[in-house]
Write a protein that holds these residues in place. Structure first.
Motif, short mmCIF file in Angstrom:
data_model
loop_
_atom_site.label_atom_id
_atom_site.label_comp_id
_atom_site.label_asym_id
_atom_site.label_seq_id
_atom_site.Cartn_x
_atom_site.Cartn_y
_atom_site.Cartn_z
N LYS A 98 89.32 -69.06 -40.58
CA LYS A 98 89.98 -67.79 -40.31
C LYS A 98 89.27 -66.64 -41.05
O LYS A 98 88.48 -66.89 -41.97
N TYR A 112 97.44 -69.48 -30.32
CA TYR A 112 98.72 -69.61 -31.03
C TYR A 112 99.91 -69.47 -30.09
O TYR A 112 101.01 -69.11 -30.54
N HIS A 132 103.49 -70.46 -30.87
CA HIS A 132 104.24 -69.68 -31.86
C HIS A 132 104.74 -68.35 -31.30
O HIS A 132 105.35 -67.56 -32.03
N PHE A 152 106.61 -64.56 -37.28
CA PHE A 152 105.28 -64.38 -37.89
C PHE A 152 104.16 -64.28 -36.85
O PHE A 152 102.99 -64.12 -37.21
N ARG A 160 101.90 -61.10 -36.98
CA ARG A 160 101.12 -61.11 -38.23
C ARG A 160 99.95 -62.09 -38.14
O ARG A 160 98.82 -61.81 -38.56
N ARG A 195 93.37 -82.35 -40.70
CA ARG A 195 94.65 -81.83 -41.20
C ARG A 195 94.80 -82.17 -42.69
O ARG A 195 95.28 -81.36 -43.47
N ARG A 244 93.22 -75.48 -48.28
CA ARG A 244 94.24 -74.43 -48.49
C ARG A 244 94.73 -74.43 -49.94
O ARG A 244 94.96 -73.37 -50.51
N ILE A 271 100.57 -67.79 -46.79
CA ILE A 271 100.76 -68.60 -45.59
C ILE A 271 99.99 -68.00 -44.39
O ILE A 271 99.53 -68.73 -43.53
N THR A 272 99.83 -66.68 -44.38
CA THR A 272 99.01 -66.07 -43.32
C THR A 272 97.52 -66.25 -43.64
O THR A 272 96.74 -66.64 -42.77
N ASN A 281 95.51 -68.48 -44.97
CA ASN A 281 95.41 -69.88 -45.42
C ASN A 281 94.10 -70.54 -44.96
O ASN A 281 94.02 -71.75 -44.77
N ILE A 326 92.04 -71.77 -42.94
CA ILE A 326 91.53 -72.66 -41.88
C ILE A 326 92.62 -73.01 -40.87
O ILE A 326 93.81 -73.04 -41.21
N HIS A 327 92.21 -73.22 -39.66
CA HIS A 327 93.07 -73.78 -38.62
C HIS A 327 92.47 -75.13 -38.21
O HIS A 327 91.26 -75.23 -38.05
N ALA A 328 93.33 -76.12 -38.02
CA ALA A 328 92.88 -77.40 -37.47
C ALA A 328 93.92 -77.89 -36.47
O ALA A 328 95.11 -77.87 -36.76
N1 LIG Z 1 103.95 -65.58 -42.35
C1 LIG Z 1 104.13 -66.82 -41.89
N2 LIG Z 1 103.10 -67.43 -41.26
C2 LIG Z 1 103.30 -68.68 -40.81
C3 LIG Z 1 104.54 -69.36 -40.94
N3 LIG Z 1 104.40 -70.59 -40.38
C4 LIG Z 1 103.14 -70.63 -39.91
N4 LIG Z 1 102.47 -69.49 -40.17
C5 LIG Z 1 101.09 -69.16 -39.82
O1 LIG Z 1 100.84 -69.61 -38.51
C6 LIG Z 1 99.80 -70.57 -38.51
C7 LIG Z 1 100.14 -71.63 -37.49
O2 LIG Z 1 101.33 -72.29 -37.90
P1 LIG Z 1 101.48 -73.87 -37.75
O3 LIG Z 1 100.76 -74.30 -36.52
O4 LIG Z 1 102.92 -74.18 -37.89
O5 LIG Z 1 100.75 -74.38 -39.07
P2 LIG Z 1 99.45 -75.28 -39.21
O6 LIG Z 1 99.34 -76.20 -38.04
O7 LIG Z 1 99.44 -75.86 -40.58
O8 LIG Z 1 98.32 -74.18 -39.17
P3 LIG Z 1 97.16 -73.98 -38.08
O9 LIG Z 1 96.17 -75.07 -38.36
O10 LIG Z 1 96.64 -72.60 -38.39
O11 LIG Z 1 97.78 -74.09 -36.70
C8 LIG Z 1 99.72 -71.09 -39.93
O12 LIG Z 1 98.42 -71.52 -40.29
C9 LIG Z 1 100.12 -69.88 -40.73
O13 LIG Z 1 99.00 -69.02 -40.97
C10 LIG Z 1 105.60 -68.70 -41.62
O14 LIG Z 1 106.71 -69.22 -41.79
N5 LIG Z 1 105.33 -67.42 -42.06
#
Ligand SMILES: Nc1nc2c(ncn2[C@@H]2O[C@H](COP(=O)(O)OP(=O)(O)OP(=O)(O)O)[C@@H](O)[C@H]2O)c(=O)[nH]1
Ligand SMILES: [Mg+2]
Length: 139
Positions: free
Chosen positions: A10, A50, A53, A58, A61, A86, A103, A110-111, A113, A115-117
């Motif tokens: 990211k 995404y 979501h 969020f 953001r 992961r 991470r 939390i925003t 963080n 890397i995405h996987a």
């Molecule tokens: N501000 C905020 N951001 C969130 C929250 N939950 C998730 N995110 C953001 O949204 C992304 C995607 O959420 P998830 O798919 O649930 O988490 P993840 O699978 O660990 O992360 P990714 O690998 O990025 O998909 C996260 O990496 C966070 O950056 C939350 O409660 N608040």
């Protein structure tokens, strides 16, 4: 089981200069980076990545963050690659992520963080198709 997954550094990971460190961790874990590309997402791509979501508080953001700078997208292959990536990434919230995870070691919120996987074979397939034009089915 040999499989492929989608990973993205990211914009905060880019700003912190962590791409080489992330590549090294992936390779040390015995996984192979099949393809890697630096790029700037557009809104359509970010919202598609995404889409699960959409509607959450969020979501905007998150999309704004991944649009805030360049990213590096990767196609990673190896035994249990989806789960292994992961594990290397750590918990979503860096404050809760274990030390030694990407991470846990480098994330600031939390925003932001790092890397995405992809979280499942299904998402990995979809995300690889979006970014690398790979067929959706694995195996
Ligand atoms: N501000 C905020 N951001 C969130 C929250 N939950 C998730 N995110 C953001 O949204 C992304 C995607 O959420 P998830 O798919 O649930 O988490 P993840 O699978 O660990 O992360 P990714 O690998 O990025 O998909 C996260 O990496 C966070 O950056 C939350 O409660 N608040
Ligand atoms: Mg996710």
């Amino acid at each position: 089981m040999r499989e492929r997954t989608f990973v993205m550094v990211k914009p905060d990971g880019m700003t912190k200069g962590l791409t080489d460190e992330i590549v090294a961790r992936i390779e040390r874990a015995g996984l192979k980076i099949v393809s890697m590309r630096r790029m700037k997402l557009d809104r359509g791509l970010a919202e598609e990545l995404y889409s699960v979501h959409r509607g959450k508080d969020f979501f905007e953001r998150l999309v704004e963050h991944v649009l805030s700078g360049e990213v590096v997208v990767m196609l990673v292959e190896g035994g249990r690659a989806i789960v292994r990536m992961r594990e290397l990434s750590g918990a979503t919230d860096p404050a809760k992520a274990a030390k030694g995870t990407i991470r846990g070691d480098f994330g600031s919120s939390i925003t932001e963080n790092i890397i995405h996987a992809a979280d499942s074979a299904e998402s990995a397939g979809q995300e690889m198709r979006i970014f690398f034009g790979e067929p959706e089915k694995q195996g």
